[in-house]
Scaffold this motif. Structure first.
Motif, PDB file in Angstrom:
ATOM      1  N   ASP A  93      26.173  11.886 -25.486  1.00  0.00           N
ATOM      2  CA  ASP A  93      27.372  11.937 -24.661  1.00  0.00           C
ATOM      3  C   ASP A  93      28.417  12.889 -25.237  1.00  0.00           C
ATOM      4  OD1 ASP A  93      29.313  11.500 -22.873  1.00  0.00           O
ATOM      5  OD2 ASP A  93      29.464   9.329 -23.183  1.00  0.00           O
ATOM      6  N   LEU A  94      28.857  13.841 -24.405  1.00  0.00           N
ATOM      7  CA  LEU A  94      29.852  14.802 -24.868  1.00  0.00           C
ATOM      8  C   LEU A  94      31.252  14.207 -24.856  1.00  0.00           C
ATOM      9  CD1 LEU A  94      27.429  16.651 -24.496  1.00  0.00           C
ATOM     10  CD2 LEU A  94      28.921  18.313 -23.409  1.00  0.00           C
ATOM     11  N   GLY A  95      31.384  13.081 -24.158  1.00  0.00           N
ATOM     12  CA  GLY A  95      32.667  12.396 -24.135  1.00  0.00           C
ATOM     13  C   GLY A  95      33.790  13.233 -23.546  1.00  0.00           C
ATOM     14  N   VAL A  96      33.472  14.044 -22.539  1.00  0.00           N
ATOM     15  CA  VAL A  96      34.513  14.852 -21.925  1.00  0.00           C
ATOM     16  C   VAL A  96      35.313  14.017 -20.938  1.00  0.00           C
ATOM     17  CG1 VAL A  96      33.341  17.039 -22.152  1.00  0.00           C
ATOM     18  CG2 VAL A  96      32.856  15.594 -20.186  1.00  0.00           C
ATOM     19  N   ALA A  97      36.527  14.411 -20.726  1.00  0.00           N
ATOM     20  CA  ALA A  97      37.379  13.706 -19.766  1.00  0.00           C
ATOM     21  C   ALA A  97      37.971  14.744 -18.830  1.00  0.00           C
ATOM     22  CB  ALA A  97      38.464  12.930 -20.493  1.00  0.00           C
ATOM     23  N   ASP A  98      37.107  15.452 -18.131  1.00  0.00           N
ATOM     24  CA  ASP A  98      37.547  16.513 -17.231  1.00  0.00           C
ATOM     25  C   ASP A  98      37.780  15.921 -15.842  1.00  0.00           C
ATOM     26  OD1 ASP A  98      37.428  18.589 -15.245  1.00  0.00           O
ATOM     27  OD2 ASP A  98      36.777  19.931 -16.840  1.00  0.00           O
ATOM     28  N   GLU A  99      39.017  15.935 -15.425  1.00  0.00           N
ATOM     29  CA  GLU A  99      39.386  15.341 -14.139  1.00  0.00           C
ATOM     30  C   GLU A  99      38.608  15.975 -12.990  1.00  0.00           C
ATOM     31  OE1 GLU A  99      41.619  12.981 -13.151  1.00  0.00           O
ATOM     32  OE2 GLU A  99      41.948  12.387 -15.247  1.00  0.00           O
ATOM     33  N   VAL A 100      38.650  17.290 -12.958  1.00  0.00           N
ATOM     34  CA  VAL A 100      38.036  17.999 -11.844  1.00  0.00           C
ATOM     35  C   VAL A 100      36.537  17.729 -11.795  1.00  0.00           C
ATOM     36  CG1 VAL A 100      37.653  20.233 -10.797  1.00  0.00           C
ATOM     37  CG2 VAL A 100      39.800  19.792 -11.996  1.00  0.00           C
ATOM     38  N   SER A 120      27.345   4.807 -15.980  1.00  0.00           N
ATOM     39  CA  SER A 120      25.921   5.075 -16.148  1.00  0.00           C
ATOM     40  C   SER A 120      25.699   6.432 -16.814  1.00  0.00           C
ATOM     41  CB  SER A 120      25.226   5.048 -14.793  1.00  0.00           C
ATOM     42  OG  SER A 120      25.289   6.317 -14.193  1.00  0.00           O
ATOM     43  N   TYR A 121      24.570   6.533 -17.498  1.00  0.00           N
ATOM     44  CA  TYR A 121      24.267   7.750 -18.241  1.00  0.00           C
ATOM     45  C   TYR A 121      24.171   8.963 -17.343  1.00  0.00           C
ATOM     46  CZ  TYR A 121      23.494   4.674 -22.126  1.00  0.00           C
ATOM     47  OH  TYR A 121      23.686   3.765 -23.095  1.00  0.00           O
ATOM     48  N   GLY A 122      23.561   8.771 -16.186  1.00  0.00           N
ATOM     49  CA  GLY A 122      23.426   9.894 -15.274  1.00  0.00           C
ATOM     50  C   GLY A 122      24.786  10.428 -14.862  1.00  0.00           C
ATOM     51  N   TYR A 123      25.677   9.500 -14.559  1.00  0.00           N
ATOM     52  CA  TYR A 123      27.030   9.892 -14.155  1.00  0.00           C
ATOM     53  C   TYR A 123      27.720  10.676 -15.257  1.00  0.00           C
ATOM     54  CZ  TYR A 123      31.846   9.297 -12.445  1.00  0.00           C
ATOM     55  OH  TYR A 123      33.113   9.513 -12.017  1.00  0.00           O
ATOM     56  N   LYS A 124      27.722  10.108 -16.436  1.00  0.00           N
ATOM     57  CA  LYS A 124      28.411  10.756 -17.546  1.00  0.00           C
ATOM     58  C   LYS A 124      27.779  12.103 -17.886  1.00  0.00           C
ATOM     59  CE  LYS A 124      28.788   6.999 -20.328  1.00  0.00           C
ATOM     60  NZ  LYS A 124      29.220   6.207 -21.510  1.00  0.00           N
ATOM     61  N   ALA A 125      26.467  12.130 -17.831  1.00  0.00           N
ATOM     62  CA  ALA A 125      25.786  13.390 -18.141  1.00  0.00           C
ATOM     63  C   ALA A 125      26.184  14.463 -17.135  1.00  0.00           C
ATOM     64  CB  ALA A 125      24.273  13.173 -18.133  1.00  0.00           C
TER      65      ALA A 125
END
Lengths: 221, 221
Positions: A93-100, A120-125
């Motif tokens: 997980d890159l742990g990004v918090a990009d709004e867009v 879920s992993y797919g979502y975060k990925a």
DNA sequence: CGATAGTAGAAAGTTCTGCTATCCATTCTA
DNA sequence: TAGAATGGATAGCAGAACTTTCTACTATCG
């Protein structure tokens, strides 16, 4: 069979097998005496599965352990196993918090009518991918998602059919592993072949790169 | 901009940037004095591209160097670049010589009407995957290939359109990189989402796993 | 002007991963 | 009964990707 034969038939060196035993990737053989053990076909099979995940899937030893843990879980749940396997195969997980990027994923899921917990992993990925795409200046990358979804759906159906056609729960779980690990590798390979084939057919356009010539009516397969 | 700003804006620590400079992943800045250099936007962009390949694509430093070499090649050829990038992204050649797997690939290519040199990375990668599938007792895995191809073709078209719509050769080459590296990651993520969605819809069948019940008429999206 | 902070470049060190090598006390095999 | 193989433990090793430390500057702020 003894460890030497296990090694010979799998092509994996004896010290490596011992290492996998230590790491818990391979169940211990049946001890016939304090320093003799017997291994069965199941060990050979498991060993090959491990090698497939390591060599083809590029999974780390600990990721393989997690995946096999799902397989050996007494209360085997296909759902849970799929989650574990997705997590193990996905990049950390890159742990990004990009709004867009997050909005792009939400919009995409809406368009597809897919329901998905944002944990879920797919979502975060996917958020991670889109955030990265934006960072390198490819906002338009998100436009490709619907195409990916159209392609992924029948694949998921085929995958699930493949899994559900298994005779036993063990087989089904292994089907998930194989379908995910080998499936991803196969898809990547097929994409490469398709691109090569297509770029060959569009050769004229390619050799004329940068002129933005109109598409030369590409033939479909 | 100086190295500290490059670091701040990219999120990459200064020593790591120096490391990338040493490894040739990043062109040197313009020296204004023996120990002062100035970096431009192009450096920032390149740095982000490198991080995308490393973090998302999981490419090794040397693979990234190869890929960037294709980008910086004076006689840039899209074909050549695509080959280089495919090779860098693919798992290292397993060097298998499985007759059956090879025949399965040949048959598959025939069915698709695709022409392909057996030396190409995609070909070899696919043989490797099928050989591995056979080793773990999943010969039927080859049956999924046609589905993959059906899915991959429109993706390849979208990819190529995306690439060809670029304004310059540089942009096109970068499009190939982004399309390959991010495209693979995105496809994997979307597959995970699709599988989750589908398995959710087929929940009845799943909770009844192993009984081989007939499919409960799954709804399509 | 001088104190402080930043910089390029080189070299050595660190951490992690995935194996290998070496032992030893036993045990199988010829 | 000699010699090879085995299980188990410990230690070692090579590669990858940084990270630290150093030196000899340079920029800049007060």
């Amino acid at each position: 069979m003894r460890i030497a034969e296990l090694s010979r038939r799998s092509g994996v060196p004896v010290p490596t097998i011992k290492y996998y035993l230590r790491e818990g990737l391979l169940p211990a053989g049946e001890l016939t005496s304090p320093n003799q053990a017997r291994y069965a076909e199941v060990h050979l099979h498991r060993l090959r599965l491990v090698r497939a995940m390591v060599e083809l899937g590029g999974l780390s030893i600990s990721a393989v352990r997690d995946v096999l843990g799902a397989l050996d879980d007494p209360e085997k749940s296909l759902h849970k196993a799929m989650g574990t396997i997705s997590a193990a195969v996905a990049p950390p997980d890159l742990g990004v918090a990009d709004e867009v990027a997050q909005q792009q994923v939400e919009a995409f899921l809406d368009r597809q009518g897919w329901v998905c917990r944002p944990k879920s992993y797919g979502y975060k990925a996917l958020v991670g991918v889109l955030a990265t795409a934006r960072e390198v200046g490819h906002e338009r990358f998100a436009d490709l998602l619907d195409g990916l979804a159209r392609a992924a759906w029948p694949l998921a159906e085929a995958d699930l059919d493949y899994v559900l056609s298994a005779g036993s729960t063990d087989e089904a779980l292994e089907g998930v592993i194989v379908g995910t690990v080998l499936g991803d590798a196969a898809m990547a390979a097929v994409r490469v072949l398709a691109r090569r084939e297509l770029s060959g057919r569009r050769d004229a356009a390619l050799s004329d790169l940068g002129s933005n010539a109109p598409d030369p009516d590409p033939p479909k397969p």
